[in-house]
Design a protein around this motif. Structure first.
Motif, PDB file in Angstrom:
ATOM      1  N   LEU A   1      -8.125   0.287  -5.811  1.00  0.00           N
ATOM      2  CA  LEU A   1      -9.022  -0.420  -6.930  1.00  0.00           C
ATOM      3  C   LEU A   1      -9.370  -1.925  -6.727  1.00  0.00           C
ATOM      4  CD1 LEU A   1     -10.132  -0.328  -9.998  1.00  0.00           C
ATOM      5  CD2 LEU A   1      -7.917  -1.080 -10.751  1.00  0.00           C
ATOM      6  N   LYS A   2      -8.342  -2.668  -6.340  1.00  0.00           N
ATOM      7  CA  LYS A   2      -8.705  -3.919  -5.731  1.00  0.00           C
ATOM      8  C   LYS A   2      -9.777  -4.030  -4.587  1.00  0.00           C
ATOM      9  CE  LYS A   2      -5.645  -6.486  -3.494  1.00  0.00           C
ATOM     10  NZ  LYS A   2      -5.988  -7.058  -2.363  1.00  0.00           N
TER      11      LYS A   2
ATOM     12  N   GLN B   1     -10.124  -6.568 -16.151  1.00  0.00           N
ATOM     13  CA  GLN B   1      -9.020  -5.698 -15.091  1.00  0.00           C
ATOM     14  C   GLN B   1      -8.818  -6.718 -14.028  1.00  0.00           C
ATOM     15  OE1 GLN B   1      -6.844  -4.389 -13.164  1.00  0.00           O
ATOM     16  NE2 GLN B   1      -7.352  -2.493 -14.381  1.00  0.00           N
ATOM     17  N   PRO B   2      -7.642  -7.026 -13.984  1.00  0.00           N
ATOM     18  CA  PRO B   2      -7.469  -8.442 -12.981  1.00  0.00           C
ATOM     19  C   PRO B   2      -7.652  -7.928 -11.418  1.00  0.00           C
ATOM     20  CG  PRO B   2      -5.484  -8.178 -14.321  1.00  0.00           C
ATOM     21  CD  PRO B   2      -6.274  -7.145 -14.719  1.00  0.00           C
TER      22      PRO B   2
ATOM     23  N   ARG C   1       0.904  -1.326   0.043  1.00  0.00           N
ATOM     24  CA  ARG C   1       0.181   0.037  -0.154  1.00  0.00           C
ATOM     25  C   ARG C   1       0.778   1.395   0.025  1.00  0.00           C
ATOM     26  NH1 ARG C   1      -3.634   0.482   4.790  1.00  0.00           N
ATOM     27  NH2 ARG C   1      -4.455  -1.604   4.109  1.00  0.00           N
ATOM     28  N   SER C   2       2.147   1.472   0.730  1.00  0.00           N
ATOM     29  CA  SER C   2       2.775   2.448   0.825  1.00  0.00           C
ATOM     30  C   SER C   2       3.219   3.086  -0.588  1.00  0.00           C
ATOM     31  CB  SER C   2       3.777   2.232   1.508  1.00  0.00           C
ATOM     32  OG  SER C   2       4.881   1.162   1.036  1.00  0.00           O
TER      33      SER C   2
ATOM     34  N   GLY D   1     -13.419  -4.167  -5.847  1.00  0.00           N
ATOM     35  CA  GLY D   1     -13.881  -5.070  -6.523  1.00  0.00           C
ATOM     36  C   GLY D   1     -14.004  -6.529  -5.623  1.00  0.00           C
ATOM     37  N   VAL D   2     -14.345  -7.573  -6.683  1.00  0.00           N
ATOM     38  CA  VAL D   2     -14.445  -8.803  -6.099  1.00  0.00           C
ATOM     39  C   VAL D   2     -13.233  -9.612  -5.407  1.00  0.00           C
ATOM     40  CG1 VAL D   2     -16.521  -9.307  -7.278  1.00  0.00           C
ATOM     41  CG2 VAL D   2     -14.450 -10.163  -8.323  1.00  0.00           C
ATOM     42  N   HIS D   3     -12.004  -9.087  -6.052  1.00  0.00           N
ATOM     43  CA  HIS D   3     -10.875  -9.595  -5.525  1.00  0.00           C
ATOM     44  C   HIS D   3     -10.191  -8.778  -4.244  1.00  0.00           C
ATOM     45  CE1 HIS D   3      -9.283 -11.805  -9.298  1.00  0.00           C
ATOM     46  NE2 HIS D   3     -10.210 -12.501  -8.902  1.00  0.00           N
TER      47      HIS D   3
END
Lengths: 158, 394
Positions: free
Chosen positions: A73-74, A146-147, A64-65, A77-79
């Motif tokens: 973004l992650k 988008q992964p 995160r830093s 979403g579902v991930h």
């Protein structure tokens, strides 16, 4: 006079067995590590040895830093529940020296189907595809998805 | 999506069988050991004099098979060098991990000790009479004691009696333990039954008695010695009795399952009528149980000549061995062919020249025979008069 009289041979066989037991106890004392059973059914010193091994995973907090946008973004979403290193691999070396150690991008063709190829043992609610039907042209998954947020652009929860 | 060799729904970890033919022959071999020992104990503890000619042969047969018993497990698990670990760091909460102690107890505290006590007089005589390496071999076995006075032999007899008395529950433990391993798997309805250890014990007695009967007939024929028909009739009678109990227990288990008809019943019933029909219904029940039972019963009802009785006993014992092997197969392999979902079935595909294939299984099943041959050469189990008769005949 024979020791134990007529039963002397029984004493001899008892001695052979006693020698066998004594030999076993000696071998056991030599072979079984001293720390075995200290904490449970394993070698106690193994904990310190494992703890001394070099770390390979940095943990998702470290990502995160520098990559706050991707993490955000992650998370949308579902991930969201997946940690970065689940797909990108262990990155402790990269975190320690970001300029010198550059992570290799995962191969989406093999990575995604690890979890999303159809498997009857998976719950029906889990998104699964039969690869040959879903993608007969052999496109890479990230051509459409988008992964970090796989359903983005598909009109569903991303 | 279809998978070869799988019908219906199988969980992924159920498709391949974890326990192979080697785990079939392991309980088969330990059953032969326990059965042979219990036959031997008939003479010593229960004073059934008629079976005396097979007493020593039964002990050596038990030892020959017991020496091979752990080998299928070693081959199945791999890493035989690690097997010592179960002695060094015993895991008391695991029945499987305690096998080493059950095995060692039975081998050293029962079988080897009883054989040594029973053959001691012969060993001492051989140590004095033989020459070369055989002399040294027997001298080591005497443990330096050459005392075979009537009083010393009477002490041996008494000690042997105590060892046999301890040995009977040990033999039951050895094989009951194997049944317990299967019977305690609560997740598998084909195995999970408190009757399993009891069924294993009685089927062990059937196979052990049948094996000793055949070995006795074969060795008598090879040595050109007349078969003691009183002995053979007695063994056949005990074979019939134990077989009847074994069959009754298995039928009790079956009737219980049919009447209880729990959630697994339809799936297991389907399997019995399809994948296991040949091995369970045809080979185990018809050919391996009902036919030998009928043959043995016939000898009890109809007065037959010696020649006919011999042939019937040999046939019935051979079929009983086939039937008990089929029983082990159906328990071990059958218990892994259906899904825990009760909606699917898999297939057991056996290799040939692989670590757990047919060839090593055949070799392991035959291995006790040369071991028994060596044991018989070193410690002849025959009474002195028949041995003399044999040498005179040859």
């Amino acid at each position: 006079m024979k020791p134990f009289g007529e039963a002397g041979h029984l004493l001899r066989v008892a001695l052979v067995y006693a020698l066998g037991v004594a030999l076993f106890l000696i071998v056991r004392a030599i072979l079984v590590p001293h720390s075995f059973g200290e904490f449970g059914y394993y070698r106690g010193r193994a904990i310190a040895q494992v703890a001394a091994l070099p770390m390979h995973f940095a943990g998702h907090q470290a990502c995160r830093s520098c990559h706050a946008d991707v993490v955000a973004l992650k998370r949308s979403g579902v991930h969201a529940g997946l940690h970065c290193e689940a797909c990108h691999g262990p990155q402790a070396a990269h975190v320690a020296n970001p300029a010198a150690v550059r992570p290799v991008l995962p191969r989406v063709a093999t990575l995604c189907i690890r979890c999303h190829a159809y498997n009857p043992a998976r719950p029906h609610s889990f998104p699964q595809i039969v690869v040959k039907q879903h993608d007969p042209g052999g496109l890479a998954c990230n051509t459409c998805h988008q992964p970090h947020s796989p359903l983005q652009g598909f009109g569903k929860k991303t | 999506m279809t998978m070869p060799a799988v019908q219906g729904y199988m969980y992924p970890n159920e498709r391949e069988l974890a326990w192979s033919i080697l785990i079939v022959i392991y309980p088969y071999i330990t059953g032969l050991v326990a059965g042979a020992f219990i036959l031997a104990s008939l003479e010593r503890v229960f004073h059934v004099e008629a079976v005396k000619p097979t007493y020593r042969l039964a002990l050596l047969t038990a030892l020959a098979f017991l020496l091979v018993a752990p080998l299928p497990l070693q081959l199945h698990l791999g890493h035989p060098e690690r097997s010592i670990e179960m002695y060094l760091t015993p895991h008391r909460t695991s029945a499987m991990a305690m096998f080493g102690f059950v095995y060692l107890w039975y081998l050293m505290a029962v079988l080897v000790l009883e054989i040594w006590l029973d053959f001691r007089a012969d060993i001492v005589r051989a140590a004095l009479a033989e020459r070369g390496w055989r002399r040294w071999f027997y001298r080591v076995l005497t443990l330096g004691s050459y005392n075979i006075s009537p009083r010393a032999l009477a002490i041996d007899e008494r000690a042997g009696y105590i060892v046999t008395v301890v040995g009977i529950p040990s033999a039951l433990l050895l094989h009951g333990y194997v049944g317990f391993i299967f019977g305690s798997v609560k997740a598998n309805p084909w195995w999970s039954s408190p009757l399993m250890p009891v069924v294993f014990i009685f089927s062990a007695m059937v196979s052990g008695i049948a094996a000793v009967l055949l070995i006795y007939m074969f060795t008598s024929w090879r040595r050109r010695c007349p078969i003691d028909m009183r002995c053979l009739d007695s063994i056949a009678r005990y074979l019939l009795y134990t077989f009847l109990i074994d069959f009754s227990l298995e039928m009790l288990d079956l009737v219980h399952r049919i009447y209880e008809a729990d959630e697994s019943f339809r799936s297991l019933d389907f399997m019995l009528h399809t994948k296991l029909y040949l091995s369970q219904v045809v080979i185990q029940i018809y050919i391996g149980t009902l036919v030998p039972l009928a043959l043995l019963a016939l000898t009890q009802i109809v007065s037959l000549g010696v020649r006919h009785r011999k042939r019937i006993y040999a046939l019935a014992a051979s079929l009983a061995l086939v039937g008990i092997f089929a029983m082990r197969w159906n328990v071990v392999i059958g218990g892994q062919l259906f899904s825990k979902s009760f909606l699917g079935y898999t297939t057991y595909k056996i290799g040939f020249v692989t670590r757990e294939g047919l060839l090593p299984a055949i070799v392991l099943m035959l291995l006790p025979i040369p071991i028994l041959w060596v044991l018989v050469k070193l410690l002849p189990p025959w009474p002195a008069d028949t041995a003399a008769g044999a040498s005179a005949a040859s």
